[in-house]
Design a protein around this motif. Structure first.
Motif, PDB file in Angstrom:
ATOM      1  N   ALA A  62       0.686  -1.947  -0.145  1.00 39.71           N
ATOM      2  CA  ALA A  62       0.252   0.249  -0.298  1.00 39.71           C
ATOM      3  C   ALA A  62       0.676   1.235  -0.482  1.00 39.71           C
ATOM      4  O   ALA A  62       0.655   1.890  -0.855  1.00 39.71           O
ATOM      5  CB  ALA A  62      -1.211   0.308   1.095  1.00 39.71           C
ATOM      6  N   LEU A  63       1.908   1.204   0.691  1.00 34.27           N
ATOM      7  CA  LEU A  63       2.763   2.822   0.935  1.00 34.27           C
ATOM      8  C   LEU A  63       3.585   2.307  -0.391  1.00 34.27           C
ATOM      9  O   LEU A  63       3.277   3.786  -0.924  1.00 34.27           O
ATOM     10  CB  LEU A  63       3.918   1.798   1.875  1.00 34.27           C
ATOM     11  N   ASP A  64       3.618   1.501  -0.723  1.00 35.62           N
ATOM     12  CA  ASP A  64       4.615   1.640  -2.647  1.00 35.62           C
ATOM     13  C   ASP A  64       3.661   2.040  -3.842  1.00 35.62           C
ATOM     14  O   ASP A  64       4.175   2.690  -4.419  1.00 35.62           O
ATOM     15  CB  ASP A  64       5.046   0.096  -2.691  1.00 35.62           C
ATOM     16  N   GLY A  65       2.037   1.810  -3.149  1.00 36.83           N
ATOM     17  CA  GLY A  65       0.642   2.076  -4.476  1.00 36.83           C
ATOM     18  C   GLY A  65       0.869   3.319  -4.505  1.00 36.83           C
ATOM     19  O   GLY A  65       0.030   3.494  -4.638  1.00 36.83           O
ATOM     20  N   GLY A  66       1.129   4.159  -2.711  1.00 37.01           N
ATOM     21  CA  GLY A  66       0.765   5.425  -2.970  1.00 37.01           C
ATOM     22  C   GLY A  66      -0.429   5.409  -2.321  1.00 37.01           C
ATOM     23  O   GLY A  66      -1.554   6.651  -2.228  1.00 37.01           O
ATOM     24  N   ARG A  67      -1.152   4.051  -1.618  1.00 35.83           N
ATOM     25  CA  ARG A  67      -2.435   4.403  -0.869  1.00 35.83           C
ATOM     26  C   ARG A  67      -2.372   4.169   0.484  1.00 35.83           C
ATOM     27  O   ARG A  67      -2.902   4.668   1.318  1.00 35.83           O
ATOM     28  CB  ARG A  67      -2.926   3.011  -1.049  1.00 35.83           C
ATOM     29  N   LEU A  68      -0.601   4.464   1.255  1.00 31.67           N
ATOM     30  CA  LEU A  68      -0.027   4.469   1.994  1.00 31.67           C
ATOM     31  C   LEU A  68       0.761   5.573   2.468  1.00 31.67           C
ATOM     32  O   LEU A  68       1.324   5.637   1.349  1.00 31.67           O
ATOM     33  CB  LEU A  68      -0.181   2.818   2.852  1.00 31.67           C
ATOM     34  N   GLY A  69       0.638   6.293   3.457  1.00 31.60           N
ATOM     35  CA  GLY A  69       1.510   7.721   3.371  1.00 31.60           C
ATOM     36  C   GLY A  69       3.098   7.233   4.020  1.00 31.60           C
ATOM     37  O   GLY A  69       2.784   6.577   5.094  1.00 31.60           O
ATOM     38  N   HIS A  70       3.932   7.845   3.915  1.00 34.00           N
ATOM     39  CA  HIS A  70       5.376   6.867   4.746  1.00 34.00           C
ATOM     40  C   HIS A  70       4.845   7.812   5.262  1.00 34.00           C
ATOM     41  O   HIS A  70       4.077   8.694   5.737  1.00 34.00           O
ATOM     42  CB  HIS A  70       6.331   8.027   3.699  1.00 34.00           C
ATOM     43  N   GLU A  71       5.769   7.454   6.733  1.00 34.83           N
ATOM     44  CA  GLU A  71       6.052   7.181   8.240  1.00 34.83           C
ATOM     45  C   GLU A  71       7.186   8.051   7.934  1.00 34.83           C
ATOM     46  O   GLU A  71       8.808   7.942   8.050  1.00 34.83           O
ATOM     47  CB  GLU A  71       6.550   5.915   8.781  1.00 34.83           C
ATOM     48  N   PRO A  72       7.115   9.510   8.484  1.00 38.24           N
ATOM     49  CA  PRO A  72       8.775  10.425   8.195  1.00 38.24           C
ATOM     50  C   PRO A  72       9.614  10.291   9.312  1.00 38.24           C
ATOM     51  O   PRO A  72      10.797  10.573   9.662  1.00 38.24           O
ATOM     52  CB  PRO A  72       8.227  12.175   8.823  1.00 38.24           C
TER      53      PRO A  72
END
Ligand SMILES: Nc1ncnc2c1ncn2[C@@H]1O[C@H](COP(=O)(O)OP(=O)(O)OP(=O)(O)O)[C@@H](O)[C@H]1O
Ligand SMILES: [Mg+2]
Length: 103
Positions: A62-72
């Motif tokens: 989901a992260l790689d697909g842009g459906r989940l945000g990065h965690e800073p």
């Protein structure tokens, strides 16, 4: 101490990583196990089970697909993309690191 395990397909990376992580945790070390493999199955080797392993894999997808945000933050990353494994190991399924600072 940071330990990286790499090698060609099927040589035993996941098995060695899981065993090493659990052995170090059992001997009293605080262990953070990062699975950056394209086929992240360290959860199986560590003993978290297929459902929890699939959940972490899905979160990375989901992260790689842009459906989940990065965690800073590092703490947030360990929380959001991680799970507690047996023997006190914390497993985190990670994605590509674009801007790693020296830490
Ligand atoms: N020391 C060992 N002796 C015998 N068999 C082993 C040993 N370590 C791993 N294996 C077996 O070899 C196979 C591949 O191991 P493993 O999945 O750990 O490799 P890998 O390098 O992570 O593979 P991949 O590149 O597909 O991720 C598994 O069936 C595992 O049980
Ligand atoms: Mg593997």
């Amino acid at each position: 101490m940071k330990i990286a395990v790499a090698g060609k397909g099927g040589v035993g990376k996941t098995t060695v990583s899981g065993t090493l992580a659990r052995a170090l945790a059992r001997s009293g070390h605080q262990v953070l196990a990062l699975d950056g493999d394209v086929n992240p199955m360290l959860g199986i080797s560590l003993g978290v089970g297929p459902e929890e392993t699939d959940r972490l894999v899905a979160a990375r997808q989901a992260l790689d697909g842009g459906r989940l945000g990065h965690e800073p933050t590092a703490a947030g990353l360990v929380d959001k993309f991680g799970t507690d494994a047996p023997d006190g190991v914390r497993l985190v399924v990670v994605s590509r690191i674009d801007e790693a600072d020296p830490g």
